[in-house]
Design an enzyme around this catalytic site. Sequence first.
Site, PDB file in Angstrom:
ATOM      1  N   HIS A  75       0.846  -1.206   0.000  1.00 23.70           N
ATOM      2  CA  HIS A  75       0.000   0.000   0.000  1.00 23.70           C
ATOM      3  C   HIS A  75       0.868   1.238   0.000  1.00 23.70           C
ATOM      4  O   HIS A  75       2.006   1.218   0.478  1.00 23.70           O
ATOM      5  CB  HIS A  75      -0.949   0.023   1.211  1.00 23.70           C
ATOM      6  CG  HIS A  75      -0.255  -0.181   2.511  1.00 23.70           C
ATOM      7  ND1 HIS A  75       0.107  -1.428   2.974  1.00 23.70           N
ATOM      8  CD2 HIS A  75       0.173   0.698   3.449  1.00 23.70           C
ATOM      9  CE1 HIS A  75       0.712  -1.318   4.141  1.00 23.70           C
ATOM     10  NE2 HIS A  75       0.782  -0.028   4.448  1.00 23.70           N
ATOM     11  N   HIS A 132       1.037   5.163   1.295  1.00 20.18           N
ATOM     12  CA  HIS A 132       0.477   6.176   2.188  1.00 20.18           C
ATOM     13  C   HIS A 132       0.503   7.536   1.492  1.00 20.18           C
ATOM     14  O   HIS A 132       1.525   7.909   0.904  1.00 20.18           O
ATOM     15  CB  HIS A 132       1.337   6.319   3.454  1.00 20.18           C
ATOM     16  CG  HIS A 132       1.360   5.118   4.337  1.00 20.18           C
ATOM     17  ND1 HIS A 132       0.572   5.024   5.457  1.00 20.18           N
ATOM     18  CD2 HIS A 132       2.075   3.976   4.280  1.00 20.18           C
ATOM     19  CE1 HIS A 132       0.820   3.868   6.062  1.00 20.18           C
ATOM     20  NE2 HIS A 132       1.719   3.215   5.369  1.00 20.18           N
TER      21      HIS A 132
HETATM   22  P1  5GP Z   1       2.161   0.143   7.292  1.00 23.24           P
HETATM   23  O1  5GP Z   1       2.671   0.345   8.701  1.00 23.24           O
HETATM   24  O2  5GP Z   1       1.991  -1.328   6.997  1.00 23.24           O
HETATM   25  O3  5GP Z   1       2.934   0.867   6.244  1.00 23.24           O
HETATM   26  O4  5GP Z   1       0.735   0.814   7.274  1.00 23.24           O
HETATM   27  C1  5GP Z   1      -0.417   0.192   7.698  1.00 23.24           C
HETATM   28  C2  5GP Z   1      -1.432   1.278   7.945  1.00 23.24           C
HETATM   29  O5  5GP Z   1      -2.703   0.710   7.874  1.00 23.24           O
HETATM   30  C3  5GP Z   1      -1.296   1.949   9.305  1.00 23.24           C
HETATM   31  O6  5GP Z   1      -1.111   3.340   9.123  1.00 23.24           O
HETATM   32  C4  5GP Z   1      -2.613   1.618   9.997  1.00 23.24           C
HETATM   33  O7  5GP Z   1      -3.111   2.699  10.747  1.00 23.24           O
HETATM   34  C5  5GP Z   1      -3.529   1.286   8.844  1.00 23.24           C
HETATM   35  N1  5GP Z   1      -4.546   0.277   9.118  1.00 23.24           N
HETATM   36  C6  5GP Z   1      -4.357  -0.924   9.735  1.00 23.24           C
HETATM   37  N2  5GP Z   1      -5.510  -1.632   9.776  1.00 23.24           N
HETATM   38  C7  5GP Z   1      -6.441  -0.851   9.166  1.00 23.24           C
HETATM   39  C8  5GP Z   1      -7.827  -1.037   8.891  1.00 23.24           C
HETATM   40  O8  5GP Z   1      -8.448  -2.056   9.231  1.00 23.24           O
HETATM   41  N3  5GP Z   1      -8.467  -0.027   8.232  1.00 23.24           N
HETATM   42  C9  5GP Z   1      -7.816   1.100   7.840  1.00 23.24           C
HETATM   43  N4  5GP Z   1      -8.538   2.027   7.197  1.00 23.24           N
HETATM   44  N5  5GP Z   1      -6.508   1.311   8.081  1.00 23.24           N
HETATM   45  C10 5GP Z   1      -5.826   0.347   8.741  1.00 23.24           C
END
Ligand code: 5GP
Length: 139
Positions: free
Chosen positions: A101, A103
């Site tokens: 994903h 951001h």
């Molecule tokens: P990563 O740390 O993997 O780059 O980002 C994961 C992101 O996904 C985090 O910023 C977290 O807040 C978000 N996130 C995790 N679970 C969910 C969810 O169930 N729904 C949404 N909308 N965001 C999520």
Amino acid sequence: MRDDNCIFCKIANGEIPTMSLYEDDQFNVIFDAGPATSGHALILPKDHYKNICEIDDEVLGNAYKLAKKMTPVLMDVFEADGLNVLQNNNEAAGQTVFHFHIHLIPRKAGDKAMVAWVPGEQDKEKLEKALEEIRKRMA
Ligand code: 5GP
Ligand code: ZN
């Protein structure tokens, strides 16, 4: 191309209802549930890829085109002065959901929402050795 145990697969494909900012056949864009700033959004491919090493090249290209298209829109709507495009790969780099994903984090001047790194120093000898290996692998 989906992982039944993956929350982002479920969200991206509408199995878990969510506020969708944008959807097409390849992507769903949602708001982050634990945002760094107001308007923090996530671009989710509908197919499951663990990280940038595994994602299909065309999907990756389209994901970044979408990031480009959404950036001025989010900046306008959330009255931001800037926006970070950020993408984490593997736990050591801060990845917590192992479905690729991107951001999109709208920023206001002086908001201190993201930690900046303390600039270190490069080890020239190490870099010179690395250059040789990198150029060989990239050729
Ligand atoms: P990563 O740390 O993997 O780059 O980002 C994961 C992101 O996904 C985090 O910023 C977290 O807040 C978000 N996130 C995790 N679970 C969910 C969810 O169930 N729904 C949404 N909308 N965001 C999520
Ligand atoms: Zn997934």
